[in-house]
Design a protein around this motif. Structure first.
Motif, PDB file in Angstrom:
ATOM      1  N   SER A   1       0.854  -1.186   0.000  1.00 55.76           N
ATOM      2  CA  SER A   1       0.000   0.000   0.000  1.00 55.76           C
ATOM      3  C   SER A   1       0.889   1.234   0.000  1.00 55.76           C
ATOM      4  O   SER A   1       1.930   1.253   0.660  1.00 55.76           O
ATOM      5  CB  SER A   1      -0.891   0.028   1.246  1.00 55.76           C
ATOM      6  OG  SER A   1      -1.673  -1.142   1.362  1.00 55.76           O
TER       7      SER A   1
ATOM      8  N   ALA B   1      -2.770   7.623  -3.911  1.00 57.23           N
ATOM      9  CA  ALA B   1      -2.964   6.381  -3.167  1.00 57.23           C
ATOM     10  C   ALA B   1      -3.026   5.221  -4.137  1.00 57.23           C
ATOM     11  O   ALA B   1      -3.576   5.331  -5.233  1.00 57.23           O
ATOM     12  CB  ALA B   1      -4.236   6.446  -2.327  1.00 57.23           C
ATOM     13  N   CYS B   2      -2.447   4.088  -3.720  1.00 63.42           N
ATOM     14  CA  CYS B   2      -2.421   2.922  -4.593  1.00 63.42           C
ATOM     15  C   CYS B   2      -2.309   1.661  -3.746  1.00 63.42           C
ATOM     16  O   CYS B   2      -1.534   1.617  -2.781  1.00 63.42           O
ATOM     17  CB  CYS B   2      -1.233   3.019  -5.555  1.00 63.42           C
ATOM     18  SG  CYS B   2      -1.103   1.636  -6.733  1.00 63.42           S
ATOM     19  N   THR B   3      -3.088   0.628  -4.120  1.00 66.89           N
ATOM     20  CA  THR B   3      -2.950  -0.688  -3.487  1.00 66.89           C
ATOM     21  C   THR B   3      -2.656  -1.704  -4.582  1.00 66.89           C
ATOM     22  O   THR B   3      -1.627  -1.591  -5.230  1.00 66.89           O
ATOM     23  CB  THR B   3      -4.187  -1.037  -2.636  1.00 66.89           C
ATOM     24  OG1 THR B   3      -5.386  -0.845  -3.415  1.00 66.89           O
ATOM     25  CG2 THR B   3      -4.251  -0.157  -1.390  1.00 66.89           C
TER      26      THR B   3
ATOM     27  N   GLU C   1      -6.589   1.092 -12.114  1.00 61.30           N
ATOM     28  CA  GLU C   1      -7.756   1.952 -12.339  1.00 61.30           C
ATOM     29  C   GLU C   1      -7.947   2.240 -13.824  1.00 61.30           C
ATOM     30  O   GLU C   1      -9.065   2.518 -14.264  1.00 61.30           O
ATOM     31  CB  GLU C   1      -7.596   3.264 -11.571  1.00 61.30           C
ATOM     32  CG  GLU C   1      -7.477   3.119 -10.056  1.00 61.30           C
ATOM     33  CD  GLU C   1      -8.813   2.814  -9.391  1.00 61.30           C
ATOM     34  OE1 GLU C   1      -9.847   2.872 -10.083  1.00 61.30           O
ATOM     35  OE2 GLU C   1      -8.806   2.517  -8.186  1.00 61.30           O
TER      36      GLU C   1
ATOM     37  N   SER D   1      -7.724  -5.422  -1.677  1.00 65.43           N
ATOM     38  CA  SER D   1      -7.075  -4.260  -2.272  1.00 65.43           C
ATOM     39  C   SER D   1      -7.982  -3.032  -2.203  1.00 65.43           C
ATOM     40  O   SER D   1      -7.550  -1.944  -1.819  1.00 65.43           O
ATOM     41  CB  SER D   1      -6.701  -4.558  -3.733  1.00 65.43           C
ATOM     42  OG  SER D   1      -6.113  -3.436  -4.346  1.00 65.43           O
ATOM     43  N   ARG D   2      -9.241  -3.219  -2.566  1.00 69.47           N
ATOM     44  CA  ARG D   2     -10.190  -2.094  -2.528  1.00 69.47           C
ATOM     45  C   ARG D   2     -10.474  -1.652  -1.089  1.00 69.47           C
ATOM     46  O   ARG D   2     -10.648  -0.454  -0.820  1.00 69.47           O
ATOM     47  CB  ARG D   2     -11.480  -2.490  -3.242  1.00 69.47           C
ATOM     48  CG  ARG D   2     -11.297  -2.670  -4.751  1.00 69.47           C
ATOM     49  CD  ARG D   2     -12.628  -2.654  -5.473  1.00 69.47           C
ATOM     50  NE  ARG D   2     -12.452  -2.612  -6.915  1.00 69.47           N
ATOM     51  CZ  ARG D   2     -12.595  -3.658  -7.733  1.00 69.47           C
ATOM     52  NH1 ARG D   2     -12.918  -4.842  -7.229  1.00 69.47           N
ATOM     53  NH2 ARG D   2     -12.420  -3.527  -9.034  1.00 69.47           N
TER      54      ARG D   2
ATOM     55  N   LEU E   1      -7.521   0.476   0.013  1.00 66.97           N
ATOM     56  CA  LEU E   1      -7.546   1.757  -0.684  1.00 66.97           C
ATOM     57  C   LEU E   1      -8.618   2.671  -0.109  1.00 66.97           C
ATOM     58  O   LEU E   1      -8.375   3.870   0.105  1.00 66.97           O
ATOM     59  CB  LEU E   1      -7.785   1.537  -2.179  1.00 66.97           C
ATOM     60  CG  LEU E   1      -7.745   2.806  -3.039  1.00 66.97           C
ATOM     61  CD1 LEU E   1      -6.370   3.466  -2.995  1.00 66.97           C
ATOM     62  CD2 LEU E   1      -8.128   2.496  -4.489  1.00 66.97           C
ATOM     63  N   ASN E   2      -9.790   2.128   0.188  1.00 73.24           N
ATOM     64  CA  ASN E   2     -10.865   2.937   0.776  1.00 73.24           C
ATOM     65  C   ASN E   2     -10.459   3.488   2.139  1.00 73.24           C
ATOM     66  O   ASN E   2     -10.735   4.655   2.460  1.00 73.24           O
ATOM     67  CB  ASN E   2     -12.144   2.115   0.903  1.00 73.24           C
ATOM     68  CG  ASN E   2     -12.807   1.849  -0.439  1.00 73.24           C
ATOM     69  OD1 ASN E   2     -12.606   2.605  -1.388  1.00 73.24           O
ATOM     70  ND2 ASN E   2     -13.591   0.793  -0.526  1.00 73.24           N
TER      71      ASN E   2
ATOM     72  N   GLN F   1      -7.981   6.346   1.524  1.00 70.46           N
ATOM     73  CA  GLN F   1      -8.634   7.535   0.969  1.00 70.46           C
ATOM     74  C   GLN F   1      -9.513   8.236   1.996  1.00 70.46           C
ATOM     75  O   GLN F   1      -9.578   9.465   2.029  1.00 70.46           O
ATOM     76  CB  GLN F   1      -9.441   7.137  -0.271  1.00 70.46           C
ATOM     77  CG  GLN F   1      -8.566   6.753  -1.457  1.00 70.46           C
ATOM     78  CD  GLN F   1      -9.352   6.237  -2.637  1.00 70.46           C
ATOM     79  OE1 GLN F   1     -10.432   5.659  -2.476  1.00 70.46           O
ATOM     80  NE2 GLN F   1      -8.829   6.438  -3.843  1.00 70.46           N
TER      81      GLN F   1
END
Length: 346
Positions: A99, A229-231, A235, A248-249, A252-253, A256
């Motif tokens: 992450s 931000a990146c996991t 995109e 992963s999502r 990321l959430n 963010q």
């Protein structure tokens, strides 16, 4: 719990001499024994042609080829073995986590992987022949999993998927090439569009001009987007994604949400390194457990480094080191919540 440590290595000189010194340090080391033992357990599913590899290195990073030559001479082994273990060209990379969060003047990164692959080396290298000086943790000795160079360009990469590999370099060597040959994010984008890629990864870059990009790269395509931000999912190149992206999502959430109020570097470090925040991972057996957390500050050219979770980082002043002041820290220690060993330990 497993105790882990990273040795701090410092070298100023030519690439060949750097490679020779690393080769001498590897002889009779746990890192080399563990690397060689891994090939006894599983046969390589790839072949690297020496002349083909040399042509690729000479095109994009000739200094690193000199480094590999120095390692060959110090270790007294054929170049084919050096390329297999340390060349990172046409080899296969295992899936992993990771992450990354950037601000205007910092990058914070969790390196999520399997401890038995971890070298336990944090390297400072200032070449006198060609290329930029680099600070960062080493991966398979010659690669870099994240880091910063003398211009303040900072890089970290995240795994996306390993299907349909191409003929090219793997992530840790690409990371090294970015840091060694690029001064800005624009340079990094251009390099990644020219390089041949073995696997699919996102490379996050930040420079002293506060420019930050996520560069999505696969063997078939490279696209860049502005993001902080990146996991572990694309995109833009969504057709390249794996099917199972829930974790992963989720990470990321979380990143963010916390970053919605312009989080500072210390809070960002705690978000990724604290084990109760939801981003730090203990999935070591699944090749996705957090081994280290790093932070880089392009304008100050300082770096933070911590092994394991809930740690206060060790601070490295890279700017002072570039002026000839050696680091006094010899090693960094931590603990991982796993019984798995680490590559630099017998």
């Amino acid at each position: 719990m497993t105790k882990v440590h990273s040795e701090i290595t410092q070298f100023r000189g030519t690439h060949y001499d750097f490679g020779y010194a690393q080769g001498l340090s590897l002889r009779d080391s746990a890192v080399l024994r563990n690397r060689q033992d891994s090939w006894r357990i599983r046969k390589p599913r790839f072949q690297t042609d020496e002349q083909d590899a040399k042509r690729a290195f000479m095109q994009f990073a000739p200094g690193i080829w000199d480094e590999l030559t120095g390692m060959r001479d110090a270790l007294g082994v054929p170049m084919t073995e050096v390329l297999r273990d340390f060349g990172h060209y046409r080899v296969n990379a295992k899936p992993s986590g990771c992450s990354i969060l950037t601000g205007t003047d910092f990058m914070v990164r969790n390196y999520d992987y399997q401890p038995q692959t971890y070298d336990g080396r944090y390297s400072f290298f200032q070449p006198t022949d060609r290329g930029y000086a680099i600070a960062g943790p080493a991966s398979r000795v010659t690669g870099r999993m994240d880091g910063m160079n003398e211009h303040g360009l900072t890089m970290g990469y995240n795994f996306m998927q390993r299907l349909k590999p191409g003929d090219g370099f793997v992530c840790h060597m690409i990371g090294r090439m970015i840091l060694e040959t690029c001064a800005t994010v624009d340079d990094a984008i251009q390099l990644l569009k020219e390089l041949p890629h073995r696997g699919s990864f996102s490379y996050v870059v930040l420079d002293r001009h506060e420019e930050t990009y996520v560069i999505e790269a696969s063997p078939r395509s490279v696209e860049a987007r502005k993001s902080n931000a990146c996991t572990n999912h694309f995109e833009l190149l969504t057709h390249e994604n794996r099917h199972h992206l829930d974790d992963s999502r989720r990470r990321l959430n979380l990143i963010q949400q916390e970053n919605s109020t312009s989080i500072d570097a210390h809070a960002a470090f705690r978000l990724l390194n604290d084990t109760d925040k939801g981003v730090f991972s203990d999935l070591y057996k699944s090749w996705a457990g957090t081994i280290h957390t790093t932070a880089y500050f392009p304008k100050e050219r300082k770096a933070w480094f911590a092994l394991g979770g809930n740690q206060e980082p060790v601070v490295f002043d890279f700017a002072n080191w570039l002026q000839g002041e050696d680091m006094q820290t010899e090693s960094v220690h931590g603990e991982l919540d796993t019984q798995l060993g680490i590559a630099n330990t017998d």
